[in-house]
Write a protein that holds these residues in place. Structure first.
Motif, PDB file in Angstrom:
ATOM      1  N   ARG A   1      55.286  29.137  39.074  1.00  8.78           N
ATOM      2  CA  ARG A   1      54.776  30.133  38.125  1.00  8.78           C
ATOM      3  C   ARG A   1      55.783  31.277  38.070  1.00  8.78           C
ATOM      4  O   ARG A   1      55.920  32.048  39.017  1.00  8.78           O
ATOM      5  N   LEU A   2      56.489  31.352  36.946  1.00  6.43           N
ATOM      6  CA  LEU A   2      57.547  32.340  36.749  1.00  6.43           C
ATOM      7  C   LEU A   2      56.981  33.526  35.979  1.00  6.43           C
ATOM      8  O   LEU A   2      56.444  33.360  34.882  1.00  6.43           O
ATOM      9  N   THR A   3      57.096  34.722  36.545  1.00 10.39           N
ATOM     10  CA  THR A   3      56.609  35.938  35.896  1.00 10.39           C
ATOM     11  C   THR A   3      57.791  36.839  35.579  1.00 10.39           C
ATOM     12  O   THR A   3      58.617  37.121  36.457  1.00 10.39           O
ATOM     13  N   VAL A   4      57.882  37.261  34.318  1.00 16.99           N
ATOM     14  CA  VAL A   4      59.010  38.073  33.871  1.00 16.99           C
ATOM     15  C   VAL A   4      58.498  39.304  33.134  1.00 16.99           C
ATOM     16  O   VAL A   4      57.418  39.290  32.528  1.00 16.99           O
ATOM     17  N   TYR A   5      59.283  40.366  33.198  1.00 20.51           N
ATOM     18  CA  TYR A   5      58.967  41.584  32.445  1.00 20.51           C
ATOM     19  C   TYR A   5      59.591  41.452  31.068  1.00 20.51           C
ATOM     20  O   TYR A   5      60.816  41.460  30.912  1.00 20.51           O
ATOM     21  N   SER A   6      58.738  41.300  30.056  1.00 20.16           N
ATOM     22  CA  SER A   6      59.208  41.066  28.695  1.00 20.16           C
ATOM     23  C   SER A   6      58.233  41.719  27.721  1.00 20.16           C
ATOM     24  O   SER A   6      57.472  41.044  27.029  1.00 20.16           O
ATOM     25  N   PRO A   7      58.222  43.057  27.658  1.00 20.03           N
ATOM     26  CA  PRO A   7      57.160  43.760  26.930  1.00 20.03           C
ATOM     27  C   PRO A   7      57.103  43.465  25.437  1.00 20.03           C
ATOM     28  O   PRO A   7      56.005  43.395  24.866  1.00 20.03           O
ATOM     29  N   GLU A   8      58.248  43.270  24.783  1.00 25.20           N
ATOM     30  CA  GLU A   8      58.218  43.013  23.342  1.00 25.20           C
ATOM     31  C   GLU A   8      57.583  41.660  23.045  1.00 25.20           C
ATOM     32  O   GLU A   8      56.789  41.519  22.107  1.00 25.20           O
ATOM     33  N   ILE A   9      57.924  40.661  23.838  1.00 26.33           N
ATOM     34  CA  ILE A   9      57.322  39.344  23.649  1.00 26.33           C
ATOM     35  C   ILE A   9      55.854  39.377  24.054  1.00 26.33           C
ATOM     36  O   ILE A   9      54.996  38.802  23.382  1.00 26.33           O
ATOM     37  N   ALA A  10      55.541  40.078  25.125  1.00 25.19           N
ATOM     38  CA  ALA A  10      54.159  40.138  25.603  1.00 25.19           C
ATOM     39  C   ALA A  10      53.227  40.729  24.555  1.00 25.19           C
ATOM     40  O   ALA A  10      52.128  40.206  24.315  1.00 25.19           O
ATOM     41  N   VAL A  11      53.636  41.803  23.910  1.00 28.89           N
ATOM     42  CA  VAL A  11      52.750  42.461  22.954  1.00 28.89           C
ATOM     43  C   VAL A  11      52.593  41.639  21.676  1.00 28.89           C
ATOM     44  O   VAL A  11      51.563  41.712  20.995  1.00 28.89           O
ATOM     45  N   ALA A  12      53.595  40.817  21.353  1.00 27.44           N
ATOM     46  CA  ALA A  12      53.549  40.030  20.123  1.00 27.44           C
ATOM     47  C   ALA A  12      52.865  38.681  20.300  1.00 27.44           C
ATOM     48  O   ALA A  12      52.467  38.053  19.318  1.00 27.44           O
ATOM     49  N   ALA A  13      52.721  38.222  21.536  1.00 30.66           N
ATOM     50  CA  ALA A  13      52.283  36.849  21.794  1.00 30.66           C
ATOM     51  C   ALA A  13      50.791  36.665  21.563  1.00 30.66           C
ATOM     52  O   ALA A  13      49.980  37.569  21.775  1.00 30.66           O
ATOM     53  N   ALA A  14      50.443  35.451  21.129  1.00 25.49           N
ATOM     54  CA  ALA A  14      49.053  35.028  20.984  1.00 25.49           C
ATOM     55  C   ALA A  14      48.856  33.758  21.804  1.00 25.49           C
ATOM     56  O   ALA A  14      49.800  32.979  21.994  1.00 25.49           O
ATOM     57  N   PRO A  15      47.648  33.510  22.303  1.00 20.84           N
ATOM     58  CA  PRO A  15      47.400  32.301  23.092  1.00 20.84           C
ATOM     59  C   PRO A  15      47.781  31.036  22.327  1.00 20.84           C
ATOM     60  O   PRO A  15      47.431  30.868  21.160  1.00 20.84           O
ATOM     61  N   GLY A  16      48.503  30.158  23.003  1.00 18.94           N
ATOM     62  CA  GLY A  16      48.957  28.917  22.393  1.00 18.94           C
ATOM     63  C   GLY A  16      50.401  28.955  21.950  1.00 18.94           C
ATOM     64  O   GLY A  16      50.990  27.908  21.666  1.00 18.94           O
ATOM     65  N   GLN A  17      50.995  30.145  21.875  1.00 18.91           N
ATOM     66  CA  GLN A  17      52.399  30.245  21.488  1.00 18.91           C
ATOM     67  C   GLN A  17      53.307  29.967  22.685  1.00 18.91           C
ATOM     68  O   GLN A  17      52.859  29.865  23.829  1.00 18.91           O
TER      69      GLN A  17
END
Length: 256
Positions: free
Chosen positions: A22-38
């Motif tokens: 389980r890889l966890t990364v700090y990626s705020p722009e992607i995080a705020v834009a993402a929707a479940p399933g993407q």
């Protein structure tokens, strides 16, 4: 939804089993834009070898601007990714694709995941209000138990199945679906195609909407390479990376 490219800092790369991380990364722009399933396209090395990015479903999203990716070591690319350490930077591009549509969900939703198909369903469970069922399956206890805990920890009603009977029901996930179908308005599933066909068949018989998240090889994530094209019900081809990865099961030419 707009995509962005980010050099993202790795916060953790936790081994859940000998092969699954389980890889966890700090990626705020992607995080705020993402929707479940993407999903995101990941450059697994700082060099151009391997050249092609790898697609990974977004497994979860943190309030701190982080996202997590679940992956299994199956080849050279994922073996390199397994060696990544906190503080390293990794190049992400995304989010891509069509996610789950829950606009019509009125009653509880049932999430059904098999093996690594469990990956995108945790993010979905995080975003769903109210009660949700999670029917999860894998080959054995060692593979399933660490993943099932994530769903139990956020309040899902979890039922489990393993191929060898070492945890939960001894058999296949669709065996558990009949019990919960009367209580749900939507079923969302990801995993091996035979499993999803079985789920879709039961949903059609019960007149319950079923969404399936397909897993295919892809090189670009944008519909240009045509590597992820699969047949649609009308005889044309659809691109899993653009028209999917989530489809209504009725959009696919499955013999249900």
């Amino acid at each position: 939804m707009p995509q962005s490219q980010q050099q993202s800092r790795i916060l953790a790369n936790d081994p859940l089993t000998a092969e699954v991380f389980r890889l966890t990364v700090y990626s705020p722009e992607i995080a705020v834009a993402a929707a479940p399933g993407q999903f995101v396209m990941v450059q697994v090395s700082s060099s151009l070898d391997p050249l092609l990015r790898r697609p990974f479903s977004i497994h979860s999203r943190g309030a701190d601007g982080s996202i997590s990716l679940l992956f299994k070591v199956v080849g050279r690319g994922t073996a390199l990714l397994a060696k990544a350490r906190p503080g390293d930077k990794i190049d992400l591009l995304g989010p891509f694709g069509r996610g789950f549509d829950l606009s019509a969900a009125e009653k509880p939703v049932c999430l059904i995941g098999g093996g690594m198909g469990i990956a995108p369903l945790l993010f979905l469970a995080q975003e769903l209000p109210g009660r949700k069922h999670a029917l999860l399956g894998a080959r054995n206890r060692d593979e399933l138990a660490p993943l099932a805990k994530f769903f139990a920890d956020i309040g899902c009603a979890v039922q489990l199945a393993t191929d060898d009977g070492s945890l939960g029901h001894h058999g296949f996930i669709p065996d558990l679906l009949d019990e919960v179908l009367p209580d749900v308005s939507q079923v969302c599933t990801c995993g091996p195609s035979p499993m999803m066909r079985g789920v879709a068949r039961k949903c059609r018989a019960a007149e319950v909407s079923c969404q399936v998240s397909l897993e295919t090889h892809m090189a670009c994530g944008m519909g240009a390479c045509l590597g992820c094209a699969v047949p649609g019900r009308d005889g044309s081809y659809v691109h899993v990376c653009k028209e999917g990865p989530v489809f209504n099961s009725e959009e696919l030419p499955w013999e249900l």
